[in-house]
Design a protein around this motif. Sequence first.
Motif, PDB file in Angstrom:
ATOM      1  N   VAL A  27     -26.155  -7.733  39.133  1.00  0.00           N
ATOM      2  CA  VAL A  27     -27.553  -7.348  38.934  1.00  0.00           C
ATOM      3  C   VAL A  27     -28.418  -8.596  38.757  1.00  0.00           C
ATOM      4  CG1 VAL A  27     -29.170  -6.202  37.363  1.00  0.00           C
ATOM      5  CG2 VAL A  27     -27.045  -5.057  38.032  1.00  0.00           C
ATOM      6  N   ASP A  28     -27.950  -9.545  37.955  1.00  0.00           N
ATOM      7  CA  ASP A  28     -28.706 -10.786  37.742  1.00  0.00           C
ATOM      8  C   ASP A  28     -28.840 -11.574  39.042  1.00  0.00           C
ATOM      9  OD1 ASP A  28     -29.005 -10.202  35.088  1.00  0.00           O
ATOM     10  OD2 ASP A  28     -27.459 -11.597  34.383  1.00  0.00           O
ATOM     11  N   TYR A  29     -27.760 -11.605  39.814  1.00  0.00           N
ATOM     12  CA  TYR A  29     -27.772 -12.320  41.093  1.00  0.00           C
ATOM     13  C   TYR A  29     -28.845 -11.759  42.016  1.00  0.00           C
ATOM     14  CZ  TYR A  29     -26.317 -13.201  45.900  1.00  0.00           C
ATOM     15  OH  TYR A  29     -26.307 -13.515  47.236  1.00  0.00           O
ATOM     16  N   VAL A  30     -28.894 -10.430  42.120  1.00  0.00           N
ATOM     17  CA  VAL A  30     -29.882  -9.794  42.990  1.00  0.00           C
ATOM     18  C   VAL A  30     -31.294 -10.049  42.472  1.00  0.00           C
ATOM     19  CG1 VAL A  30     -30.756  -7.577  43.815  1.00  0.00           C
ATOM     20  CG2 VAL A  30     -28.298  -8.042  43.855  1.00  0.00           C
ATOM     21  N   ILE A  56     -34.466 -11.052  52.846  1.00  0.00           N
ATOM     22  CA  ILE A  56     -33.895 -11.599  54.076  1.00  0.00           C
ATOM     23  C   ILE A  56     -32.510 -11.012  54.337  1.00  0.00           C
ATOM     24  CG2 ILE A  56     -33.034 -13.730  55.130  1.00  0.00           C
ATOM     25  CD1 ILE A  56     -35.403 -15.179  53.811  1.00  0.00           C
ATOM     26  N   ALA A  57     -31.761 -10.702  53.260  1.00  0.00           N
ATOM     27  CA  ALA A  57     -30.434 -10.098  53.432  1.00  0.00           C
ATOM     28  C   ALA A  57     -30.530  -8.771  54.165  1.00  0.00           C
ATOM     29  CB  ALA A  57     -29.761  -9.910  52.079  1.00  0.00           C
ATOM     30  N   VAL A  58     -31.565  -7.983  53.863  1.00  0.00           N
ATOM     31  CA  VAL A  58     -31.746  -6.696  54.544  1.00  0.00           C
ATOM     32  C   VAL A  58     -32.000  -6.928  56.031  1.00  0.00           C
ATOM     33  CG1 VAL A  58     -33.130  -4.582  54.648  1.00  0.00           C
ATOM     34  CG2 VAL A  58     -32.610  -5.637  52.429  1.00  0.00           C
ATOM     35  N   TYR A  59     -32.822  -7.929  56.348  1.00  0.00           N
ATOM     36  CA  TYR A  59     -33.051  -8.255  57.763  1.00  0.00           C
ATOM     37  C   TYR A  59     -31.747  -8.693  58.431  1.00  0.00           C
ATOM     38  CZ  TYR A  59     -37.961  -8.628  56.205  1.00  0.00           C
ATOM     39  OH  TYR A  59     -39.198  -8.393  55.671  1.00  0.00           O
ATOM     40  N   LEU A 107     -23.210  -3.235  45.850  1.00  0.00           N
ATOM     41  CA  LEU A 107     -23.943  -4.493  46.003  1.00  0.00           C
ATOM     42  C   LEU A 107     -25.129  -4.369  46.962  1.00  0.00           C
ATOM     43  CD1 LEU A 107     -24.282  -7.451  45.325  1.00  0.00           C
ATOM     44  CD2 LEU A 107     -22.512  -7.993  47.009  1.00  0.00           C
ATOM     45  N   PRO A 108     -24.949  -3.853  48.192  1.00  0.00           N
ATOM     46  CA  PRO A 108     -26.135  -3.664  49.053  1.00  0.00           C
ATOM     47  C   PRO A 108     -27.125  -2.669  48.448  1.00  0.00           C
ATOM     48  CG  PRO A 108     -24.122  -3.557  50.346  1.00  0.00           C
ATOM     49  CD  PRO A 108     -23.705  -3.531  48.911  1.00  0.00           C
ATOM     50  N   VAL A 111     -31.251  -2.992  48.122  1.00  0.00           N
ATOM     51  CA  VAL A 111     -32.177  -2.034  48.728  1.00  0.00           C
ATOM     52  C   VAL A 111     -33.050  -1.369  47.668  1.00  0.00           C
ATOM     53  CG1 VAL A 111     -32.338   0.129  50.001  1.00  0.00           C
ATOM     54  CG2 VAL A 111     -30.737  -1.633  50.750  1.00  0.00           C
ATOM     55  N   THR A 112     -32.435  -0.903  46.583  1.00  0.00           N
ATOM     56  CA  THR A 112     -33.227  -0.214  45.565  1.00  0.00           C
ATOM     57  C   THR A 112     -34.206  -1.151  44.874  1.00  0.00           C
ATOM     58  OG1 THR A 112     -31.443  -0.528  43.938  1.00  0.00           O
ATOM     59  CG2 THR A 112     -31.508   1.572  45.118  1.00  0.00           C
ATOM     60  N   GLN A 113     -33.871  -2.419  44.800  1.00  0.00           N
ATOM     61  CA  GLN A 113     -34.787  -3.393  44.202  1.00  0.00           C
ATOM     62  C   GLN A 113     -36.106  -3.434  44.960  1.00  0.00           C
ATOM     63  OE1 GLN A 113     -33.691  -7.684  43.083  1.00  0.00           O
ATOM     64  NE2 GLN A 113     -34.606  -7.883  45.093  1.00  0.00           N
ATOM     65  N   HIS A 114     -36.036  -3.259  46.282  1.00  0.00           N
ATOM     66  CA  HIS A 114     -37.248  -3.361  47.100  1.00  0.00           C
ATOM     67  C   HIS A 114     -37.928  -2.014  47.334  1.00  0.00           C
ATOM     68  CE1 HIS A 114     -36.968  -7.598  47.975  1.00  0.00           C
ATOM     69  NE2 HIS A 114     -35.681  -7.448  48.184  1.00  0.00           N
ATOM     70  N   LEU A 115     -37.200  -0.918  47.245  1.00  0.00           N
ATOM     71  CA  LEU A 115     -37.777   0.376  47.603  1.00  0.00           C
ATOM     72  C   LEU A 115     -38.066   1.285  46.415  1.00  0.00           C
ATOM     73  CD1 LEU A 115     -35.696   1.178  50.817  1.00  0.00           C
ATOM     74  CD2 LEU A 115     -37.923   0.067  50.630  1.00  0.00           C
ATOM     75  N   VAL A 116     -37.291   1.151  45.354  1.00  0.00           N
ATOM     76  CA  VAL A 116     -37.514   1.940  44.138  1.00  0.00           C
ATOM     77  C   VAL A 116     -37.243   1.030  42.952  1.00  0.00           C
ATOM     78  CG1 VAL A 116     -36.879   4.153  45.192  1.00  0.00           C
ATOM     79  CG2 VAL A 116     -35.123   2.779  44.089  1.00  0.00           C
TER      80      VAL A 116
END
Length: 199
Positions: free
Chosen positions: A94-97, A111-114, A170-171, A175-180
């Motif tokens: 969680v800290d890493y993300v 960028i990882a999502v891209y 992990l993914p 994703v949730t960090q950016h969308l929710v």
Amino acid sequence: MPRLSTELWEQRRQHVLVSAWRCFTRDGFHATSMDDIIAATGMSSSAVYRYFRSKSELVDATAAESLQRIRDLLAGLLAQEPTPSLAEVVEALVDYVAKRNKNEDYDLSKIAVYAWAEALRRPEVRTRTHDFYAGVRVHLTQLAQRWRDDGRLAPDADPDAVGAVLLTMLPGLIVTQHLVDGASATQLVEGLAGLASVR
């Protein structure tokens, strides 16, 4: 080549790469042109092309950097003695993300999502990404095996299944960090414990 020249070459290559990260963060891979990246570096086009011959090379180097950081994180966790607990591993993830999007100039988590989308588009990237995440799963399974060996995981638990769950999470964190609103490490650990009681 003299050491100083080698260091300078690496510094300039990294400058080009970080400039590309800024552009990719803002516009994604496909909306970013080499002209955009060259402008962001403040260097001449011929100078930039000494380090990366194409945008594809920059995309590949960006994906490799992102994956290397995950590899380093897991290697550090595996090297710890005693073995970190599930809560400590989840907290580290969680800290890493969270830290990946703290840089004001670029966001490696976005960028990882891209990069995942690029893996779906380009077979050679897909192969490298598959092999990398297969290795990540092995590392996570090794952690689960240690937990079972020292009694922190039920004797009949399948370490590979635990590794698969952590890999899948992990993914999802990114994703949730950016969308929710992203979940905390405490929520995730409590949720995993709660799921273990479902019949």
